[in-house]
Design an enzyme around this catalytic site. Structure first.
Site, PDB file in Angstrom:
ATOM      1  N   ASP A 203       0.712  -1.277  -0.004  1.00  0.00           N
ATOM      2  CA  ASP A 203      -0.030  -0.018   0.025  1.00  0.00           C
ATOM      3  C   ASP A 203       0.785   1.187  -0.128  1.00  0.00           C
ATOM      4  OD1 ASP A 203      -2.449   1.308  -0.032  1.00  0.00           O
ATOM      5  OD2 ASP A 203      -2.488   1.637   2.247  1.00  0.00           O
ATOM      6  N   SER A 224      -6.676   5.542  -0.008  1.00  0.00           N
ATOM      7  CA  SER A 224      -7.080   4.202  -0.680  1.00  0.00           C
ATOM      8  C   SER A 224      -8.584   4.196  -0.207  1.00  0.00           C
ATOM      9  CB  SER A 224      -6.058   3.296  -0.372  1.00  0.00           C
ATOM     10  OG  SER A 224      -5.654   3.526   0.671  1.00  0.00           O
ATOM     11  N   GLN A 274      -5.784  -1.408  -6.643  1.00  0.00           N
ATOM     12  CA  GLN A 274      -6.369  -0.473  -5.742  1.00  0.00           C
ATOM     13  C   GLN A 274      -7.003   0.860  -6.557  1.00  0.00           C
ATOM     14  OE1 GLN A 274      -4.009   2.462  -3.037  1.00  0.00           O
ATOM     15  NE2 GLN A 274      -4.105   0.459  -1.826  1.00  0.00           N
TER      16      GLN A 274
END
Ligand SMILES: CCCC/C=C\CCCCCCCC(=O)SCCNC(=O)CCNC(=O)[C@H](O)C(C)(C)COP(=O)(O)OP(=O)(O)OC[C@H]1O[C@@H](n2cnc3c(N)ncnc32)[C@H](O)[C@@H]1OP(=O)(O)O
Length: 289
Positions: A203, A224, A274
């Site tokens: 991430d 996100s 994502q």
């Protein structure tokens, strides 16, 4: 960082070690801890192969996170767990993780790994920042920005393949390549833990790939929204892996990014996708970082 305290069989508590400057919890930490919680409820012969998460509320760094696990299904090959990460009585993340017993197959293919310099021939993020800081013509605000990045003690070691592009000193295609590994030693054997650490790492710097073609803009708000990940082969998250991040699309204040984590021997270890929300503002001359 991913250690959880077991409160009940299916209730665990996680605390925070590194919080980004945005003062909301790092999404990778919540995903990594959610996967730890799910993995603790499945037997040792099962391996994480995918997870799907929504970040529904910002994580509060001042309180711990409660992870509640639901044994959604136990099958002969596949086992699914649903995890809710909760703060102040409300979910901040909902996650589904699936595990599989090892099942070899003659169907095997993968994309080839991009050809890039080896990590030994590249500088770490810290070395690069020190190098930029020693430049005489640096503006005060650029210096401040770089010092802020340096103080950011992220538990991931990184070596950008193309530093100017990594730091958005120049516009370029929405693709970012860097070597990454967890700081410290994890060792062989605990594949579930390596997947949790890779989920943490995946991430970081992923969503920022969307901004790479737009050096005239900087992020006003970036977060996100969801994160999916697939684990393909065994790997060590404490050894150098190439992280390839590509953004195929952005519009409507959202951007999509795809990530691929490569073992340095060329094996595709994991993939992720994502979508995030990105609200931007124009860069003024003295605020490039
Ligand atoms: C070179 C590499 C260097 C890298 C350096 C550092 C990287 C380090 C950090 C890495 C971060 C990686 C990414 C993450 O980890 S993000 C964390 C995980 N994700 C989240 O926390 C998201 C959680 N979810 C949410 O917060 C919400 O779901 C939401 C996305 C905010 C939902 O939005 P919304 O429905 O709009 O919610 P709302 O409460 O109404 O609004 C929130 C907030 O936004 C403002 N807003 C809403 N709509 C608009 C609009 N159209 N225009 C402008 N602003 C809008 C709204 O007013 C609220 O603002 P505040 O009142 O100020 O809170």
């Amino acid at each position: 960082m991913l250690d959880l305290k077991m409160l009940e069989v299916l209730e665990l508590r996680g605390t925070h070690h590194w919080v980004p400057s945005a003062q909301r919890l790092f999404g990778g930490q919540i995903i990594g801890q959610a996967l730890v919680a799910a993995a603790k409820s499945v037997s040792d012969n099962l391996y994480a192969h995918s997870l799907h998460c929504y970040f529904v509320r910002p994580g509060d760094p001042t309180v711990p996170v409660l992870y509640q696990v639901d044994r959604t299904r136990d099958g002969r090959s596949f086992t699914v767990r649903s995890v809710k990460a909760i703060q102040h009585g409300q979910p901040i993340l909902i996650c589904q993780a699936s595990f599989q017993v090892l099942q070899p197959s003659p169907l095997q293919h993968q994309f080839p790994m991009p050809v890039v310099p080896q990590p030994e021939d590249l500088l770490t993020v810290e070395e690069l920042i020190q190098r930029y800081l020693s430049q005489a013509d640096l503006t005060e605000s650029a210096k401040q920005g770089l010092n802020k990045l340096l103080a950011n003690e992220v538990p991931i070691e990184m070596k950008p393949v193309s530093p100017a592009h990594f730091y958005r000193f120049a516009s370029g295609e929405p693709r970012r390549l860097f070597w990454a590994r967890a700081r410290g030693y994890i060792g062989e054997g605990n594949m579930k833990l390596h997947c949790c650490v890779a989920a943490y790492v995946s991430d970081y710097a992923l969503l920022g790939t969307v901004l790479l073609p737009y050096s005239k803009y900087k992020a006003r708000f970036i977060a996100s929204l969801d994160h999916a990940m697939w684990f393909h082969s065994t790997f060590r998250s404490d050894e150098w892996m190439l992280y390839e991040c590509v953004s195929p699309w952005a519009a409507s204040s959202r951007g999509l990014v795809e990530g691929r984590l490569w073992r340095r021997d060329g094996v595709l270890a994991a993939s992720c996708s994502q979508e995030g929300v990105l609200r931007v503002k124009p860069v003024t001359e003295n605020s490039k970082l």
